[in-house]
Write a protein that holds these residues in place. Sequence first.
Motif, PDB file in Angstrom:
ATOM      1  N   ALA A  51       0.749  -1.209   0.276  1.00 24.38           N
ATOM      2  CA  ALA A  51      -0.038   0.051  -0.034  1.00 24.38           C
ATOM      3  C   ALA A  51       1.009   1.171   0.080  1.00 24.38           C
ATOM      4  CB  ALA A  51      -1.053  -0.121   1.159  1.00 24.38           C
ATOM      5  N   GLY A  52       1.785   1.276   0.845  1.00 23.27           N
ATOM      6  CA  GLY A  52       2.900   2.589   1.039  1.00 23.27           C
ATOM      7  C   GLY A  52       3.414   2.756  -0.328  1.00 23.27           C
ATOM      8  N   THR A  53       3.942   1.655  -0.858  1.00 17.62           N
ATOM      9  CA  THR A  53       4.904   1.658  -2.032  1.00 17.62           C
ATOM     10  C   THR A  53       3.988   2.103  -3.181  1.00 17.62           C
ATOM     11  OG1 THR A  53       6.443  -0.281  -1.212  1.00 17.62           O
ATOM     12  CG2 THR A  53       6.016   0.184  -3.660  1.00 17.62           C
ATOM     13  N   LEU A  54       2.745   1.427  -3.340  1.00 11.52           N
ATOM     14  CA  LEU A  54       1.985   1.928  -4.479  1.00 11.52           C
ATOM     15  C   LEU A  54       1.534   3.236  -4.527  1.00 11.52           C
ATOM     16  CD1 LEU A  54      -0.283  -1.301  -4.603  1.00 11.52           C
ATOM     17  CD2 LEU A  54       1.605  -0.742  -6.293  1.00 11.52           C
ATOM     18  N   GLY A  55       1.240   3.874  -3.074  1.00 13.12           N
ATOM     19  CA  GLY A  55       1.058   5.112  -2.986  1.00 13.12           C
ATOM     20  C   GLY A  55       2.093   6.123  -3.500  1.00 13.12           C
ATOM     21  N   PHE A  59       0.489   7.670  -6.642  1.00 14.40           N
ATOM     22  CA  PHE A  59      -0.031   8.898  -6.219  1.00 14.40           C
ATOM     23  C   PHE A  59       1.165   9.887  -5.445  1.00 14.40           C
ATOM     24  CE2 PHE A  59      -3.295   5.468  -5.679  1.00 14.40           C
ATOM     25  CZ  PHE A  59      -4.156   6.154  -6.532  1.00 14.40           C
ATOM     26  N   PRO A  60       2.310  10.136  -6.194  1.00 17.22           N
ATOM     27  CA  PRO A  60       3.425  10.726  -5.909  1.00 17.22           C
ATOM     28  C   PRO A  60       3.255  11.908  -5.351  1.00 17.22           C
ATOM     29  CG  PRO A  60       3.697  10.435  -8.178  1.00 17.22           C
ATOM     30  CD  PRO A  60       2.574   9.885  -7.838  1.00 17.22           C
ATOM     31  N   SER A  61       2.293  12.846  -5.759  1.00 14.60           N
ATOM     32  CA  SER A  61       2.180  14.184  -5.520  1.00 14.60           C
ATOM     33  C   SER A  61       1.407  14.407  -4.184  1.00 14.60           C
ATOM     34  CB  SER A  61       1.397  15.013  -6.570  1.00 14.60           C
ATOM     35  OG  SER A  61       0.111  14.062  -6.660  1.00 14.60           O
ATOM     36  N   SER A  62       1.150  13.249  -3.590  1.00 20.06           N
ATOM     37  CA  SER A  62       0.310  13.500  -2.284  1.00 20.06           C
ATOM     38  C   SER A  62       0.987  13.464  -1.169  1.00 20.06           C
ATOM     39  CB  SER A  62      -0.789  12.276  -2.305  1.00 20.06           C
ATOM     40  OG  SER A  62      -1.727  12.544  -3.405  1.00 20.06           O
ATOM     41  N   SER A  63       0.706  13.677  -0.011  1.00 20.18           N
ATOM     42  CA  SER A  63       1.511  13.735   1.193  1.00 20.18           C
ATOM     43  C   SER A  63       1.530  11.962   1.710  1.00 20.18           C
ATOM     44  CB  SER A  63       0.894  14.522   2.616  1.00 20.18           C
ATOM     45  OG  SER A  63      -0.418  13.703   2.825  1.00 20.18           O
ATOM     46  N   VAL A  68      -1.469   6.989   1.267  1.00 17.77           N
ATOM     47  CA  VAL A  68      -2.304   5.727   1.854  1.00 17.77           C
ATOM     48  C   VAL A  68      -3.680   5.531   1.791  1.00 17.77           C
ATOM     49  CG1 VAL A  68      -2.499   4.484   4.076  1.00 17.77           C
ATOM     50  CG2 VAL A  68      -0.375   5.267   3.494  1.00 17.77           C
ATOM     51  N   VAL A  69      -4.351   6.681   2.022  1.00 18.82           N
ATOM     52  CA  VAL A  69      -5.907   6.887   1.820  1.00 18.82           C
ATOM     53  C   VAL A  69      -6.195   6.560   0.300  1.00 18.82           C
ATOM     54  CG1 VAL A  69      -7.752   8.459   1.939  1.00 18.82           C
ATOM     55  CG2 VAL A  69      -6.132   8.302   3.820  1.00 18.82           C
ATOM     56  N   PRO A 120       1.837   1.115 -16.523  1.00 17.06           N
ATOM     57  CA  PRO A 120       2.988   2.046 -16.474  1.00 17.06           C
ATOM     58  C   PRO A 120       2.999   3.189 -14.924  1.00 17.06           C
ATOM     59  CG  PRO A 120       1.377   2.836 -17.761  1.00 17.06           C
ATOM     60  CD  PRO A 120       0.922   1.655 -17.427  1.00 17.06           C
ATOM     61  N   THR A 121       3.903   3.599 -14.745  1.00 14.71           N
ATOM     62  CA  THR A 121       3.911   4.338 -13.408  1.00 14.71           C
ATOM     63  C   THR A 121       3.440   5.976 -13.553  1.00 14.71           C
ATOM     64  OG1 THR A 121       6.133   5.391 -13.694  1.00 14.71           O
ATOM     65  CG2 THR A 121       5.630   3.133 -12.472  1.00 14.71           C
ATOM     66  N   TYR A 122       3.030   6.667 -12.637  1.00 14.85           N
ATOM     67  CA  TYR A 122       2.684   7.972 -12.664  1.00 14.85           C
ATOM     68  C   TYR A 122       3.794   9.042 -13.385  1.00 14.85           C
ATOM     69  CZ  TYR A 122       0.475  12.398 -11.311  1.00 14.85           C
ATOM     70  OH  TYR A 122      -0.203  13.546 -11.564  1.00 14.85           O
ATOM     71  N   ALA A 123       4.935   8.639 -13.050  1.00 21.58           N
ATOM     72  CA  ALA A 123       6.004   9.212 -13.362  1.00 21.58           C
ATOM     73  C   ALA A 123       6.158   9.106 -15.227  1.00 21.58           C
ATOM     74  CB  ALA A 123       7.456   8.833 -13.274  1.00 21.58           C
ATOM     75  N   ALA A 124       5.550   7.936 -15.766  1.00 20.88           N
ATOM     76  CA  ALA A 124       5.844   7.865 -16.965  1.00 20.88           C
ATOM     77  C   ALA A 124       4.379   8.383 -17.900  1.00 20.88           C
ATOM     78  CB  ALA A 124       5.554   6.322 -17.333  1.00 20.88           C
ATOM     79  N   VAL A 125       3.230   8.271 -17.500  1.00 22.83           N
ATOM     80  CA  VAL A 125       2.105   8.799 -18.096  1.00 22.83           C
ATOM     81  C   VAL A 125       1.249   9.403 -17.157  1.00 22.83           C
ATOM     82  CG1 VAL A 125       2.014   6.438 -19.338  1.00 22.83           C
ATOM     83  CG2 VAL A 125       0.799   6.453 -17.306  1.00 22.83           C
TER      84      VAL A 125
END
Length: 501
Positions: A51-55, A59-63, A68-69, A120-125
């Motif tokens: 969960a933490g890793t997938l966040g 969702f890299p721009s969030s706190s 987690v939420v 793909p990750t958020y950084a990619a797409v």
Amino acid sequence: MLRTLLRRRKKALAASDVTVTDPPKVRRAVTAAALGNTMEWFDFGVYAYLAGTLGKVFFPSSSPGAQVVSTFATFAAAFLVRPLGGLVFGPLGDRVGRQKVLAVTMIMMAASTFAVGFLPTYAAVGFAAPLLLLVCRLVQGFSTGGEYAGATTYIAEYAPDKRRGFLGSWLDFGTFVGYSLGSGLVTVLTATLGTDGLTDWGWRIPFFVAGPLGLIGLYMRLKLEETPAFQREEEAQAEALSEGDPVEEARQSGKGRLKEIFTGHWEAVLICMGLVLLYNVTNYMVTSYLPTYMSETLGEPETSSQLLVLGTMLLVVLLITTVGRSSDRWGRRPVFLAGSVALVVLAIPAFLLIRQGGILLPAVGCGVLGLLLVCFAGTSASTLPALFPTRMRYGALSIAFNISVSLFGGTTPLFASALVEATGSDMIPAYYLMVAGVIGLVATFFLHETAGKPLRGSGPMVETPEQARTLVARSRTRASRQARDVWIRMRHPWGGRHHDE
């Protein structure tokens, strides 16, 4: 002549009414059904521990707290479509057969889980990445809507009456084995790759493993036969339709089945939902939320948190079939009652121990939660199918089960994490469990005992021909005695009262 008529009114069992189970077929049925649950919960274990890793990946721009939420919101979204899957697959399983539907749900579960590894990750797409993750989760949730109810129905309709609790417990044995395999794999990857390696590429590995697991499960399910109970019900329905029975024709329609479920069996639906809430709130609190709770909320090391929950799952695996066997001996209600009361009493002490930090006291707290969880896990698969008759068992159980899981079970990690974030109280999970315990206690109060009894709408099921002959002989003796008693009372209406006085 009158005595003969009375004997017929109290009809005894015939040999054809009793089904003698075939042990190899029972073993195949239990194994194939349990493997599907293993596949499903492998995915849950992976998702909970990542969960933490997938966040961070999606969702890299969030706190960190919002990540987690957001991750658990995606997790919960899959549960929102589960009732739709139940509405589709459940009635379909009552019409075309359990085995065919279970094969389809296995394909969909494996494919959707496997696909996550290629996203793909958020950084990619950018924003497309979490949307694709959501699509995979929705497909997985839709297919799961027909999985657990179908698997429990399949095992229950194959199991001998006196061993239904033990054999049914193997289904949830597969649940926790799958969770342990998924969470164990993530734990090993975390320890070997580190946080950076896991975030960069290691998170994909567990999802790739789902592909081969799904193929094995699909192969086993395609080899299965239909359950004896469904075959008999199908023959009875075909005979009624050939005779132009309007009641049976109405039942065959989708609207007719749904109407009968909610008007004729609403009490069973509510009891089912209450028991499912009890089991699944406890289940998802421990399996899906607890690892993140200990690492993100309490600040414990991620690896030690994962190991503690993994140890809890192994405790459940070791005890679950023992609990199932015990429910055959003592009954389903006593096990549910004991577990519900214990959940209300022990939830707060368990989380107080988990909050202490270190290893020993949190391990004891996790162990308490595991013992509470196994009370419900070892009993549910044999209790829930017995609430409904054969002709609608799959459909009614799918609908009731998935509505309850969607509203209360799968949303547990989301609600718990959001409430902790909003209130700042890290005891919220304990209070949440206590409410579930009270609801489960009410549902259990109205539950009728079904241990050792035939399923509703089905004849008795035994293990050997000798048991069948004994059961038929006892039934004939009992019917004969009942007819004799009625005959005596009709001939001497005051004799019995005078004798009793």
